[in-house]
Enzyme design. Structure first.
Site, PDB file in Angstrom:
ATOM      1  N   GLU A   1       0.838  -1.211   0.000  1.00  0.00           N
ATOM      2  CA  GLU A   1       0.000   0.000   0.000  1.00  0.00           C
ATOM      3  C   GLU A   1       0.870   1.257   0.000  1.00  0.00           C
ATOM      4  O   GLU A   1       2.079   1.208   0.261  1.00  0.00           O
ATOM      5  CB  GLU A   1      -0.898   0.001   1.229  1.00  0.00           C
ATOM      6  CG  GLU A   1      -0.134   0.033   2.541  1.00  0.00           C
ATOM      7  CD  GLU A   1      -0.970   0.511   3.709  1.00  0.00           C
ATOM      8  OE1 GLU A   1      -1.214   1.733   3.776  1.00  0.00           O
ATOM      9  OE2 GLU A   1      -1.371  -0.325   4.535  1.00  0.00           O
TER      10      GLU A   1
ATOM     11  N   LYS B   1      -5.290  -2.734  13.812  1.00  0.00           N
ATOM     12  CA  LYS B   1      -4.561  -1.732  14.597  1.00  0.00           C
ATOM     13  C   LYS B   1      -5.072  -1.715  16.037  1.00  0.00           C
ATOM     14  O   LYS B   1      -6.274  -1.753  16.288  1.00  0.00           O
ATOM     15  CB  LYS B   1      -4.709  -0.356  13.954  1.00  0.00           C
ATOM     16  CG  LYS B   1      -4.032  -0.272  12.578  1.00  0.00           C
ATOM     17  CD  LYS B   1      -4.176   1.100  11.981  1.00  0.00           C
ATOM     18  CE  LYS B   1      -3.427   1.192  10.652  1.00  0.00           C
ATOM     19  NZ  LYS B   1      -4.061   0.399   9.578  1.00  0.00           N
TER      20      LYS B   1
END
Length: 299
Positions: A22, A154
């Site tokens: 990414e 996360k």
């Protein structure tokens, strides 16, 4: 409309391993110059493992799978680069501007280019609190076939709710050398995975069966952060609590929440969380490469 680099196109045509990366980590995830250093290091880690890296992004209105070194530098050092989920891709294309791809949009573009394996840090998910902010990553994971190597979700997220959302979306969650869903900065969350593998070949076999069945959606291959860089759950929880309070006080919302919290957690941990982030990204790139090589070996 999607431009695939010559190197990536050639590798795919020859059925050689390719790993997507990414670009949001370049434009929004890490401070300069660490962002550029890491982006180049992840590409090199993929090459060192015997695969071709395909960093994904939008450059001057063109979605690209496989950025050049100069384009990675541009993404890392330009101001005003848009943060793009899948729904946002049309905006920089229409305006001929630059955009950095999140987990969702990287998957979408890479899949259409023919790439099967993607290495990232941590996926988005269900945010903590009462705002019911849910990342579009979950939607894309439920509908796009991609083997996504990550360190779980996360730590700043509501991990039990995120794990439940992954199950609801039909996303297969596999632990790499672990029976627990990793917590990004921390190695354990107390939440189970659907299956455990201990080798890249095992992971490749499950992914191959998933694809042969025609099952939609992604497979998450969850890799704990390297033990020498991982933080304790107590340190992570304390830092996140302080960061969330700061975000509420300053009225941070929407797309800005995740990068704000990551910066705040880095501050509250004296920079240790940043080093964990860098270490797990590099480690995930290496693991993704091993899996991509294993997939290519049996075609």
């Amino acid at each position: 409309m999607i431009l695939t680099s010559l190197e990536v196109t050639t590798a795919l045509a020859e059925r050689r391993p390719v790993v997507a990366l990414e670009s949001t980590v370049l434009a929004h995830g890490l401070p300069r110059p660490r962002n550029l250093e890491l982006g180049l290091a992840m590409e090199q880690a993929v090459r060192d493992g015997g695969a071709v890296p395909a960093t994904v992004g939008v450059i001057a209105g063109v979605p690209q799978v496989g950025l050049s070194g100069a384009e990675i530098d541009r993404m890392a050092n330009s101001d005003g680069v848009l943060k793009l989920s899948t729904r946002d891709l049309a905006i920089p294309i229409a305006r001929q501007s630059d955009g950095a791809t999140t987990v969702a949009s990287t998957m979408w573009l890479a899949c259409r280019a023919g790439v099967q394996v993607f290495a990232t840090g941590g996926i988005g998910g269900v945010h903590r609190g009462e705002d019911h902010d849910i990342s579009a990553d979950l939607t894309e994971l439920g509908r796009t076939q991609m083997l996504v190597v990550c360190a779980g979700a996360k730590s700043i997220l509501d991990l039990p709710a995120t794990r439940e959302a992954l199950e609801t979306a039909g996303v297969l969650v596999v632990g790499y050398g672990t029976d627990e869903f990793p917590a990004f900065y921390a190695r354990r969350s107390g939440l189970p995975v659907d299956a455990r593998v201990d080798t890249a070949e095992e992971a490749a076999a499950i992914w191959r069966a998933h694809c042969n069945l025609g099952v939609p959606g992604a497979m998450l291959l969850c890799v704990p952060p390297p033990e020498e860089h991982a933080l304790s759950s107590e340190d992570v929880d304390s830092a996140i609590a302080a960061a969330l309070e700061s975000a509420r006080t300053e009225g941070v919302r929407g797309k800005e929440v995740t990068p704000y919290l990551l910066r705040a957690v880095a501050g509250h941990t004296g920079g240790r969380s940043l080093e964990t982030n860098v270490a797990l990204l590099l480690n995930n790139a290496r693991v993704a490469t091993e899996v991509a090589v294993a997939l290519a070996a049996v075609r």
